[in-house]
Write a protein that holds these residues in place. Structure first.
Motif: not given
Length: 563
Positions: A117-139
């Motif tokens: 995946i490219d950086p743009l797709s990575l950013k979109e996927m991490l934003e979706g995980i941040r909004d829905k996941a129970d475990v917070p994202l790393s620093v």
């Protein structure tokens, strides 16, 4: 840097200024000491200085073992680490255990590492995980989401090959006695973390003995008890609540909900004292019940405990934003200390040879050292205006017995019937009292009478066994300052039973407050052992309506009058 302050003694060399009627000696004041710290970063330790790698969040001194000499160690919390110093040298470094990594986050970074995946797709996927996941994202992921689009590719290339880690940081630190309550007993470290966890560490191996969780990140804590017996950890959290943790309970036992965020937390015996952002000082029980509230003249900047075991004295030190330090016992303000600057940290205890040393740092970096006079006496009476001290004393209410509980249940079940019966009994009592009052008025069963139209009171006394009786009337003017005049007394009686030497009197001027006795003699004429009532009338001259009436029950005569 870690700085421990020099000792100040009463040897004539310290700067003892302003030694007048104050309870404190001004031992030292340095307005340019460049000490910028808080109460959580001050400990009762020896002179020492060392450089830290990061800003500290807390400092405590504790005994690690029973080895001689009994030298305390120093634990400094900074970031995810605890630096332990012993014998003035670095001894051990403890690191908080890593947190669980989000599985979805790990998967997308693995795809980025394989260039799937490219950086743009990575950013979109991490934003979706941040909004829905129970475990917070790393620093790392949170930092990546903050970057501008032109900087994302370089960031991914730099970090994609490194493993993902979630590391929390320490927010507060305290100590807990291991198995004894002695002052020189071995203590465990208690730490609160940004991940809403509270850890208790072994003092020798620095392993985790216990882990507990709170609903929000802790900011301040107070610890009491022994780990092997029973303990309480009072934690002030970022959500504005205070939670109380106990042994063998991974979750809080009690919760104290405050109306504003706590800015100070100390323990006084069996009560918890909290300084709030709304300029109030509040006291609670160990179970979270509010005991009292004291209003403050300015916001709280720091708090500490003033404990003098040799005098049996304990109070709370409260630093305020108006350059004052207030001393409270419960809700009572017993002393005030003026300072040249706003106090940001405060510590009271033994320092050198002095048991009562108060060390404070100011907002401008100044250092203030005060020594409590040995002749200082603190009055328990509140120096601030307000309700009396006795109002805050709790009543000694006995425990509820089984009989009390049964009676309460019966009253709840039969409340309507009991109320109706009470109202009926009350009405009967009022009726009986009214009937008795009317009967007393009609028969004058009492020898005292009073007037409603004039400020008069009359009392009658009968003396003698018969057939001669002495009748004394005591008349009094009950007015405040107005005299009463032009009065007369007349008697009405059965002339076949009694005879009176004088049946009519003129009353002299009645001065307010004085008692005027009027005497007359009554002769009983009957030998049949009967008695009757003599009526007394107080009239105003020229008027037929009596101002005052009394009925006198004459006693039975024991003899016959001689003609």
């Amino acid at each position: 840097s870690l700085l421990l302050l020099p000792c100040c003694h009463r040897n004539g060399k310290a700067d003892l200024i302003n030694a007048n009627t104050s309870k404190w000696l001004d031992a030292h004041y340095d307005p340019v000491a460049n000490l910028y710290t808080f109460s959580s970063c001050i400990g009762k330790i020896s002179p020492y200085e060392n450089t830290l790698l990061d800003l500290p969040t807390g400092l405590v001194s504790f005994l690690m073992d029973q080895h001689e000499p009994r030298t305390p160690a120093i634990a400094v919390a900074s970031g995810p680490f605890i630096y332990v110093y012993k014998n003035l040298r670095p001894y051990f470094k403890f690191t908080l255990p890593p947190l669980e990594v989000n599985a979805l986050e790990q998967d997308v970074w693995n795809q980025a590492r394989e260039d799937m995946i490219d950086p743009l797709s990575l950013k979109e996927m991490l934003e979706g995980i941040r909004d829905k996941a129970d475990v917070p994202l790393s620093v790392r992921s949170l930092r990546f989401l903050m970057l501008d689009p032109q900087d994302t590719e370089a960031f991914v290339n730099l970090h994609k090959a490194q493993p993902i880690r979630r590391q929390t940081v320490i927010t507060c630190i305290g100590t807990l006695k291991k198995n004894m309550a002695d002052e020189d007993a071995v203590s465990c470290l208690v730490i609160g973390t940004e991940s809403k966890d509270v850890y208790i560490l072994d003092p020798e191996a620095f392993t985790i003995l216990s882990k507990m969780s709170v609903p929000s990140a802790p900011t301040q804590m107070d610890v009491t008890g022994q780990f092997d017996v029973e303990f309480r950890i009072t934690v002030a959290c970022r959500n504005g609540n205070i939670y109380i943790l106990r042994r063998d309970s991974p979750k809080p036992k009690y919760c104290i909900e405050l109306s504003s965020h706590p800015v100070g937390l100390v323990r006084m015996g069996k009560s918890v004292v909290v300084g709030c952002a709304q300029e109030t000082l509040q006291g609670f029980t160990q179970k979270g019940k509010k005991l009292w509230t004291a209003c403050l003249p300015a916001p709280v900047t720091t708090m500490g405990v003033m404990d003098l075991p040799t005098r049996g004295f304990q109070a709370v030190l409260v630093g305020l934003a108006n350059c004052e330090v207030h001393l409270y016992r419960d809700k009572n303000l017993i002393s005030t200390i003026k300072t040249p600057d706003v106090v940001t940290s405060i510590c009271f205890g033994r320092y050198g040879r002095e048991d009562g040393t108060l060390i404070m740092t100011t907002k401008g970096g100044g250092l203030i050292v005060k020594i409590l006079k040995r002749t200082a006496v603190f009055d328990d009476r509140d120096s601030a205006p307000g309700p009396p001290l006795a109002q805050s004393i709790r009543l000694n209410i006995p425990k509820k017995t089984k009989l009390y509980v049964d009676q309460t249940m019966r009253e709840r079940e039969n409340a309507v019937a009991m109320h109706r019966a009470f109202q009926m009994d009350l009405s009967r009592l009022r009726l009986a009292a009214a009937r008795a009052y009317v009967k007393a008025l009609e028969s004058s069963l009492t020898p005292m009478s009073s007037s409603l139209s004039e400020p008069l009171k009359m009392n009658a006394v009968v003396q003698g066994l018969g057939p001669s009786f002495k009748l004394t009337l005591n008349i009094q003017n009950t007015a405040a300052c107005r005299p009463v005049m032009h009065l007369a007394i007349s008697f009405l009686y059965d002339e076949s039973l009694y005879s009176m030497r004088t049946a009519f009197f003129k009353i002299p001027l009645l001065v307010p407050g004085l008692n005027y006795p009027i005497d007359t003699f009554v002769e009983c004429l009957s030998d049949k052992g009967i008695s009757d009532i003599i009526k007394v009338f107080v009239l105003r001259e020229g008027k037929s309506a009596p101002l005052l009436t009394a009925h006198i029950n004459m006693p039975v005569s024991e003899g016959l009058a001689l003609n």
